[in-house]
Design a protein around this motif. Sequence first.
Motif, PDB file in Angstrom:
ATOM      1  N   VAL A  40      46.906  86.680   2.525  1.00 15.67           N
ATOM      2  CA  VAL A  40      47.651  87.154   3.555  1.00 15.67           C
ATOM      3  C   VAL A  40      48.636  87.794   3.083  1.00 15.67           C
ATOM      4  O   VAL A  40      49.900  87.690   1.968  1.00 15.67           O
ATOM      5  CB  VAL A  40      48.818  86.296   4.802  1.00 15.67           C
ATOM      6  N   LEU A  41      49.870  88.642   3.774  1.00 12.41           N
ATOM      7  CA  LEU A  41      50.864  89.925   3.273  1.00 12.41           C
ATOM      8  C   LEU A  41      51.803  89.556   4.357  1.00 12.41           C
ATOM      9  O   LEU A  41      51.574  89.717   5.955  1.00 12.41           O
ATOM     10  CB  LEU A  41      49.926  91.472   3.887  1.00 12.41           C
ATOM     11  N   GLN A  42      53.106  89.156   4.275  1.00  5.21           N
ATOM     12  CA  GLN A  42      53.840  88.987   5.192  1.00  5.21           C
ATOM     13  C   GLN A  42      54.714  89.607   5.034  1.00  5.21           C
ATOM     14  O   GLN A  42      55.417  90.485   4.312  1.00  5.21           O
ATOM     15  CB  GLN A  42      54.902  87.116   4.168  1.00  5.21           C
ATOM     16  N   ILE A  43      55.103  90.535   5.881  1.00  7.22           N
ATOM     17  CA  ILE A  43      56.245  91.562   6.405  1.00  7.22           C
ATOM     18  C   ILE A  43      57.161  90.708   7.956  1.00  7.22           C
ATOM     19  O   ILE A  43      57.204  90.547   8.778  1.00  7.22           O
ATOM     20  CB  ILE A  43      55.065  92.419   7.052  1.00  7.22           C
ATOM     21  N   THR A  44      58.559  90.879   7.007  1.00  6.49           N
ATOM     22  CA  THR A  44      59.794  90.721   7.206  1.00  6.49           C
ATOM     23  C   THR A  44      60.217  91.877   8.099  1.00  6.49           C
ATOM     24  O   THR A  44      60.775  92.870   6.958  1.00  6.49           O
ATOM     25  CB  THR A  44      60.616  89.624   6.559  1.00  6.49           C
ATOM     26  N   MET A  45      60.985  92.502   8.795  1.00  2.86           N
ATOM     27  CA  MET A  45      61.655  93.314   9.628  1.00  2.86           C
ATOM     28  C   MET A  45      62.614  92.777  10.242  1.00  2.86           C
ATOM     29  O   MET A  45      62.504  91.765  10.863  1.00  2.86           O
ATOM     30  CB  MET A  45      61.141  94.170  10.547  1.00  2.86           C
ATOM     31  N   SER A  46      63.912  93.260   9.748  1.00  6.27           N
ATOM     32  CA  SER A  46      65.452  92.586  10.412  1.00  6.27           C
ATOM     33  C   SER A  46      66.370  93.948  10.082  1.00  6.27           C
ATOM     34  O   SER A  46      66.226  94.036   9.171  1.00  6.27           O
ATOM     35  CB  SER A  46      65.400  91.200   9.310  1.00  6.27           C
ATOM     36  N   PRO A  47      66.893  93.392  11.526  1.00 10.78           N
ATOM     37  CA  PRO A  47      68.165  94.641  11.402  1.00 10.78           C
ATOM     38  C   PRO A  47      69.143  93.840  10.379  1.00 10.78           C
ATOM     39  O   PRO A  47      69.812  94.791   9.762  1.00 10.78           O
ATOM     40  CB  PRO A  47      68.922  94.411  12.365  1.00 10.78           C
ATOM     41  N   ASN A  48      69.385  92.939   9.825  1.00  9.61           N
ATOM     42  CA  ASN A  48      70.204  92.052   8.324  1.00  9.61           C
ATOM     43  C   ASN A  48      68.816  92.399   7.545  1.00  9.61           C
ATOM     44  O   ASN A  48      67.617  92.734   7.824  1.00  9.61           O
ATOM     45  CB  ASN A  48      70.582  90.444   8.967  1.00  9.61           C
ATOM     46  N   LYS A  49      69.539  91.241   6.192  1.00 13.55           N
ATOM     47  CA  LYS A  49      69.053  91.386   5.260  1.00 13.55           C
ATOM     48  C   LYS A  49      67.892  90.157   5.612  1.00 13.55           C
ATOM     49  O   LYS A  49      68.336  89.511   5.670  1.00 13.55           O
ATOM     50  CB  LYS A  49      69.983  91.185   4.143  1.00 13.55           C
TER      51      LYS A  49
END
Lengths: 380, 281, 304
Positions: B175-184
């Motif tokens: 898998v490719l895990q994508i994290t998107m977040s307003p913070n680090k």
Amino acid sequence: MRCVITGGNVKVLGKAVHSLSRIGDELYLEPTENGLSLRAVNSSRSAFASFLFVPLFFQLYERGSPPRAGQHFRCKVLMKSFLSIFRSLPSLEKTVGKCLILLKPQASRLVVQLHCKYGVTKTHNLAFQECERLQAVFSTRQCANSLCAPARVLAEAVVHFPATLSEVTLSAGPGGKISLRNYVEDEKEPGRTMVTELWLAEDEFQEVAVAPGTCITFCLKEFRGLLTFAEASNLPLTIHYDAPGRPAVFTLDDPLLEVHLVLATLSDPESISQSPTANGASELPTPADDFADDLESYMIAMETSAYEGGSGAPPSPTFPLRTPGPAHSEPEEEEEEEAVPGTPPHKKFRSLFFGSVLTPGGPCLAPTQEVLAEDSDGEY
Amino acid sequence: MPLSTQPPASGERYVLTASLDNARHLSSLLRAVHFQDHATCFATANGIKVTVEDAKCLQANAFIQAEIFQEFAVQEESVMFRINLAVLLDCLTIFGSSSLPGTSTALRMCYRGYGYPLMLFLEEGGVVTVCKINTQEPEELLDFDFCSTNVVNKIILQSEGLREAFAELDMTSEVLQITMSPNKPYFRLSTFGNAGSAHLDYPRDSDLMEAFHCNQTQTNRYKISLLKPSTKALALSCKVSIRTDTRGFLSLQYMIRNEDGQICFVEYYCCPDEDVTEADL
Amino acid sequence: MRFRAKIVDLACLNHFSRVVNTVARLAKTCTLRLTADKLYFILSDKVANGGVSVWCELCQGNFFDEFQMEGVAAEHNEIYLELVPENLSRALKTAQNAKTVKIKLTNKHCPCLTVAVELPSLSSSSRIVTHDIPVGVIPRRLWNDFREPGVPDFDVSIYLPVLKTMKSVVERMKNLSNCIVIEANLSGEMNLKIETDLVSVTTHFKDLGNPPWASDDECQSSAQGRDLESMAEARIDIKKLLQLLAGQQVNPTKALCNSWTAQLCCMNVKCFAVQIIYRTCLEPLSRMKGASQVVVYVTIRTGV
């Protein structure tokens, strides 16, 4: 261990990893007080390479304190995984500004972090295996012969051989001339293989200290790997060799870097004198006889009708098969040795007897095992 | 002559006719969605949409607006057919895929309707090629129901910043895990392969970041084998918009500028692989 | 039997290696025939259907500065050798900046064609590389197998279009089909066609021109009185055609004029072979007597 590499040195490290990847499937990492050592050995244990990056090579080099009883930590990682971090050398040069390598055995962490353009960071957490020291036993001082040439001269010499060629024979002719010839393996069909031979004059070398008539046969693939590195770094390469069958040592010297490539050589000198181009009367290979302009040289008697049966095949050279067991009955090593699938045609090469050297100066080699060359470096 | 090498006049009964003075504008966009041999073409007065799907989890659409063509006419409200994309691409690039400056392949494309072949007339340097590609019954397409009101996080990046990352993806990771977040870490791509894990972090103030609208931290995994084909679109594009919705569905929109400066879009939709629990993170 | 030759001129060396490369791409093994004036590379594929044969003729004087040969006997002053052209091609590949290249027949562990290359070096003396290419000496009783192909009876002969375009078209067509139909007429038109269940593709070339052949040649009979518009056609293996087109190193920088001609040979309406003739002329070099022409005849027979 914690170290930081910056600027062009990141690419140098990358190239070293590329070169090591030509040798083996595993990369051995060992932080020492003299710097970070990266090593590899091939599956048939006939080739060994080590790159020692001295502390000055790094922007920061902290070896870390010995965790237990003076034992320093060493580990190995899959070559493929490590190589993939440095896969693209042009992009390494273009985008990477800084590389951080972190080895924390207690936390089971080996981290390689690349700081790239635009603030992007690539963090690789690598799986590793703790291991014994990987060491080939060799000494350049015991080698009777040595040659030193700019890497470019040697690189230009090997382009004449096909990429698929496995072994090459280096011989010293009269007048300091050095020849390289493709090694033709026990030919099943004599007269099927093209034989290529190249002669280099003594003055192309920086140093020639070889006995005329000596020759060695070694693997070309690993040598090419080192040449690529040496050529890119613009370093002269020194070849130390002794009698056929004893390992040849290829070294590069740089203030920031010590590179050793140890290759087993074919042990049967018979095979050399039987080789096709040297079937003249002379003991020494004579250079350039094919280039002589005298008319006689091209006059050969061949009857078209006579040549149909083909000449009798020369007796195939045989090589003593030597498969020394591992120096120690260390189970992990043994298993590994058996797990190596069909080691390619290097059976005729002597294994380089690596063993896992547990304690410096200890009885590291079983007495029955023939020591082909003593380790001369005090550090080991 | 048994087969006319002349393209038919516009007056003939074709439901779709289009002409383009540089066939490469079409072929390069089609190549960006060529990961399966079968494609569905859907034409309206606005242009042509070419859709390719895989494993009921991935859909790619290439949009070629009517303005890209020098001539574009659809006689019915919409025209739809299925075609072998590999064959279509070989035909479009019959004179070579990399044209020299100053030379280009002119194209005229005609379709008479259901059951008829797609006709291509290609011309370069006075040499004419006529192709008849058989068409097939269109199949029903997936509806990803990805609507902008449900978008949780959205990032627009310069494609340059992702190209190397995708080229070097650890394919031993499933898998490719994508994290998107307003913070680090703001925007993070992670893989978990045989070699260990790798994380790629893009700071929100990076020069690569054109827009950053992240409302909540979201971590989703997508099958790497499904995302790999999107690399072709990435390679051509100048910007990419990455969006995720409340269900974790991923939308990748690639903005592609052709040699004449015209802008086209290719988009990929992908289902998340699994629900990621907090423990996995 | 003796043979020795020497090339000094770099342009000649370059041209000679290009010819050898072309042959190497077409044939795994071939026959090298040496006469006092000429060299020939010959491949006669004995496969009945769809075979390829090559006849490549070179005037030695256009390539070699020295050329000495002595055949088996005075009345048969020729040498026939069997060799792997790839070996010769490889030997010449790394000789592109050589000072001198010598080629000679030697008897080492077996009969060899020895290529000795003198390369410039950084030091005062040259680097010498020798390649011993094993060859088989073909006995005289087999020489008849390598006769020059007679000019075949053809229906249409036509100049081929720009090779790059043709190669690209044939490459794409190869992805779509296994065989290709070549059609040509005496009005300078040629079509390349493929047809499968999925797709049919036809590429039309026009204004190609038909070579003017000597009209008194009686073997031209089929072409004489032929309707100018009517097409002769041949169906051949597309891979073989591509092999020929891809094998040619299309590098017109040195060659003044290259021309490719296709001849469609028919027999009882049904076409049995396509012969492709490649002629190239080097820029006349100062030491050359006339234009240096290399002629390569490649015949692809059609599968029946």
